[in-house]
Design a protein around this motif. Structure first.
Motif, PDB file in Angstrom:
ATOM      1  N   MET A   1      33.306  46.234  32.919  1.00  0.00           N
ATOM      2  CA  MET A   1      33.247  47.404  32.047  1.00  0.00           C
ATOM      3  C   MET A   1      32.844  46.974  30.645  1.00  0.00           C
ATOM      4  O   MET A   1      33.032  45.823  30.241  1.00  0.00           O
ATOM      5  N   THR A   2      32.295  47.913  29.868  1.00  0.00           N
ATOM      6  CA  THR A   2      32.008  47.673  28.463  1.00  0.00           C
ATOM      7  C   THR A   2      32.631  48.779  27.622  1.00  0.00           C
ATOM      8  O   THR A   2      32.944  49.859  28.139  1.00  0.00           O
ATOM      9  N   GLN A   3      32.782  48.515  26.348  1.00  0.00           N
ATOM     10  CA  GLN A   3      33.315  49.550  25.468  1.00  0.00           C
ATOM     11  C   GLN A   3      32.372  50.740  25.424  1.00  0.00           C
ATOM     12  O   GLN A   3      32.810  51.893  25.323  1.00  0.00           O
ATOM     13  N   GLY A   4      31.063  50.485  25.550  1.00  0.00           N
ATOM     14  CA  GLY A   4      30.106  51.582  25.563  1.00  0.00           C
ATOM     15  C   GLY A   4      30.303  52.503  26.753  1.00  0.00           C
ATOM     16  O   GLY A   4      30.155  53.731  26.627  1.00  0.00           O
TER      17      GLY A   4
ATOM     18  N   ARG B   1      29.607  53.320  37.510  1.00  0.00           N
ATOM     19  CA  ARG B   1      29.610  53.289  38.974  1.00  0.00           C
ATOM     20  C   ARG B   1      28.866  52.062  39.511  1.00  0.00           C
ATOM     21  O   ARG B   1      29.377  51.321  40.347  1.00  0.00           O
ATOM     22  N   VAL B   2      27.660  51.847  39.011  1.00  0.00           N
ATOM     23  CA  VAL B   2      26.844  50.731  39.498  1.00  0.00           C
ATOM     24  C   VAL B   2      27.509  49.392  39.175  1.00  0.00           C
ATOM     25  O   VAL B   2      27.583  48.487  40.026  1.00  0.00           O
ATOM     26  N   ALA B   3      28.017  49.263  37.964  1.00  0.00           N
ATOM     27  CA  ALA B   3      28.652  48.004  37.561  1.00  0.00           C
ATOM     28  C   ALA B   3      29.890  47.708  38.399  1.00  0.00           C
ATOM     29  O   ALA B   3      30.140  46.557  38.785  1.00  0.00           O
TER      30      ALA B   3
ATOM     31  N   ASN C   1      28.827  46.692  42.047  1.00  0.00           N
ATOM     32  CA  ASN C   1      28.231  45.353  42.042  1.00  0.00           C
ATOM     33  C   ASN C   1      29.276  44.266  41.824  1.00  0.00           C
ATOM     34  O   ASN C   1      29.237  43.213  42.468  1.00  0.00           O
ATOM     35  N   ALA C   2      30.221  44.521  40.923  1.00  0.00           N
ATOM     36  CA  ALA C   2      31.248  43.517  40.640  1.00  0.00           C
ATOM     37  C   ALA C   2      32.168  43.295  41.831  1.00  0.00           C
ATOM     38  O   ALA C   2      32.645  42.180  42.067  1.00  0.00           O
TER      39      ALA C   2
ATOM     40  N   PRO D   1      37.064  52.938  36.253  1.00  0.00           N
ATOM     41  CA  PRO D   1      35.856  52.572  37.002  1.00  0.00           C
ATOM     42  C   PRO D   1      35.924  52.934  38.482  1.00  0.00           C
ATOM     43  O   PRO D   1      34.898  53.267  39.090  1.00  0.00           O
ATOM     44  N   PHE D   2      37.119  52.931  39.061  1.00  0.00           N
ATOM     45  CA  PHE D   2      37.228  53.207  40.492  1.00  0.00           C
ATOM     46  C   PHE D   2      37.186  54.709  40.798  1.00  0.00           C
ATOM     47  O   PHE D   2      36.936  55.099  41.938  1.00  0.00           O
ATOM     48  N   ASN D   3      37.394  55.539  39.790  1.00  0.00           N
ATOM     49  CA  ASN D   3      37.107  56.970  39.961  1.00  0.00           C
ATOM     50  C   ASN D   3      35.615  57.189  40.042  1.00  0.00           C
ATOM     51  O   ASN D   3      35.127  57.939  40.894  1.00  0.00           O
ATOM     52  N   MET D   4      34.879  56.512  39.162  1.00  0.00           N
ATOM     53  CA  MET D   4      33.433  56.729  39.111  1.00  0.00           C
ATOM     54  C   MET D   4      32.709  56.083  40.291  1.00  0.00           C
ATOM     55  O   MET D   4      31.665  56.571  40.733  1.00  0.00           O
TER      56      MET D   4
END
Length: 474
Positions: A302-305, A363-365, A368-369, A409-412
């Motif tokens: 994840m990023t702050q952005g 979602r993509v990040a 992939n992670a 992130p796991f919601n998205m």
């Protein structure tokens, strides 16, 4: 000493009903009596109506006497979050700005509970519009954490988390769009599964929004998943019917042997992980290794952005919603929420587009992670439960989501993710471990969580209520 009826798991209650050793009426009385001792201190419930509870319990008792239970949870007490509509009841969404109009139908999760014979104990409290990880609400009384009543139970499934930890029966139903199941589960020391998007139909559906069980044990959550995970065409994102053997949730500790487990200790955004939380998750990782799993560190993805983009889009959504309200009605919304939403007033169309794009990038990040691993473990929250009166850990409407970097992130990505207790702070507050799996592997997450439930350290006794009473149950 035998466990009190309100402390028993749902499978245990069903077996006692089947053997005619206990009646749903006895269980309802036990739960209501326990609520009587706790509720004025926790304020977890909305629309608690003892007479209606007893009426449902008597109907269930009659069905069991005839050998004709309605379904998997006939006679088992269940609470349902405020924002899941129940027939004949208003749905205030935690805010004094909502017009109280009775729903004409049950939302899908409530319908499944009722079809399967569950005894609806009450609705549970939540913050305004579900936009806080706290029990602070302009409509409901302030919800508190049973482990330490100066602390929040979390949110937005605030009352459900408190009710499960306090022993208001075994089954509780909440919702999650960025952590609203897992955060209160973590801070209240209970178990939850945020399922794959669409696994449990919900109305209205929304990007990332999921309903899920909140329970003390994995076994209870698996049973409730069996009840709830049936398609409903009111949810445009509902998954197709699938015969998932939820009863096989207990695959033993052997389930962990050979698994590739990613260990994520930094979210990459938001608040830093407090030392006690990090230590508890590292101890959990060691238990996975001892059970035969291969644990490898993960870099933050994840990023702050990404976090800021999602935050800014949700601000604009709420700003648009509240702008449609008459000024005197909008004024009833929590000032923190008003200030947060109004900060989006000057956003340009391009800024809104860039904010929305962060959902896709997240979602993509995330996918992939997670690809190299069977499951990923991490903290649920970087911090333990905070002061009950605060709307968020930062108490800053311009930095309101700094604690959801591990959960959102796991919601998205639409992946299933659970919270299970993995330790306690020095002051006795629970610490949650998040276990995330690949999309659609809800049963696998339950199996891994059940294995961890078997290898983790002994759990502390559940909090007990003060002695005062607030109402009498006949």
């Amino acid at each position: 000493m035998a466990e009190a009826l309100h402390e028993l798991s749902a499978p245990a209650l069903i077996e006692l009903y089947r053997r005619r050793e206990v009646s749903p009426v006895e269980v309802a009385r036990s739960v209501l009596g326990h609520v009587e001792r706790w509720e004025q201190h926790l304020q977890a419930l909305y629309l608690l109506r003892p007479d209606a509870v007893m009426e449902q319990a008597r109907a269930s008792e009659a069905r069991w006497r005839q050998g004709q239970p309605l379904g998997l949870v006939d006679g088992v007490p269940v609470t349902i979050k405020d924002n899941i509509a129940t027939r004949g009841d208003p749905t205030p969404l935690g805010t004094a700005a909502t017009e109280l109009v009775a729903s004409t139908v049950d939302a899908p999760p409530a319908a499944r509970v009722r079809e399967q014979g569950g005894v609806i104990l009450a609705k549970t409290t939540m913050p305004d519009y579900g936009m806080l990880s706290s029990g602070l609400s302009s409509f409901h009384k302030l919800a508190r954490n049973p482990w330490d009543r100066t602390k929040t139970p979390g949110g937005s499934s605030s009352g459900a988390g408190a009710a499960a930890a306090a022993g208001y029966g075994p089954l509780h139903l909440g919702t999650d769009i960025g952590g609203s199941l897992r955060l209160p589960a973590s801070w209240c020391g209970i178990f939850t599964l945020k399922p794959s998007l669409g696994r449990i139909p919900i109305d209205p559906p929304y990007m990332g929004r999921a309903a899920g069980p909140m329970t003390r044990t994995v076994a209870d959550a698996a049973l409730l998943m069996d009840v709830l995970s049936r398609p409903d065409d009111r949810d445009s994102m509902s998954l197709p019917a699938q015969d998932i053997p939820w009863s096989t949730f207990d695959a033993g500790v052997e389930r962990l042997r050979g698994l590739r487990i990613g260990l994520l200790l930094e979210a990459g955004c938001g608040l830093g992980v407090e030392p006690e939380v990090r230590a508890a998750v590292e101890r959990a990782a060691l238990l996975f290794e001892r059970a035969g799993a291969v644990v490898a560190p993960m870099k933050p993805f994840m990023t702050q952005g990404m976090l800021d983009g999602m935050d800014h889009f949700w601000r604009m959504r709420s700003h648009v919603d509240m702008r449609a309200l008459p000024p005197d009605v909008k004024a009833r919304v929590l000032p923190y929420i008003q200030q947060w939403a109004d900060s989006a007033a000057g956003m340009t169309g391009e800024a809104v587009f860039r904010a929305v794009h962060q959902f896709h990038l997240t979602r993509v990040a995330t996918v992939n992670a997670c690809r190299p691993f069977d499951y990923v473990i991490s903290p649920v929250s970087p911090v333990p439960a905070f002061a009950a009166e605060l709307p968020s850990p930062t108490n800053d409407p311009m930095r309101p989501l700094e604690h959801i970097g591990f959960t959102v992130p796991f919601n998205m990505s639409e992946q299933p993710a659970a919270s299970i207790n993995c330790g306690y702070t020095a002051s006795g507050l629970p610490i949650g471990l998040q276990i995330a799996g690949k999309r659609f592997d809800d049963l696998g997450v339950l199996q891994v969580a059940r294995a961890f439930e078997q290898v983790r350290e002994a759990q502390r006794p559940w909090p007990q209520p003060p002695s005062e009473a607030i109402f009498h149950v006949d």
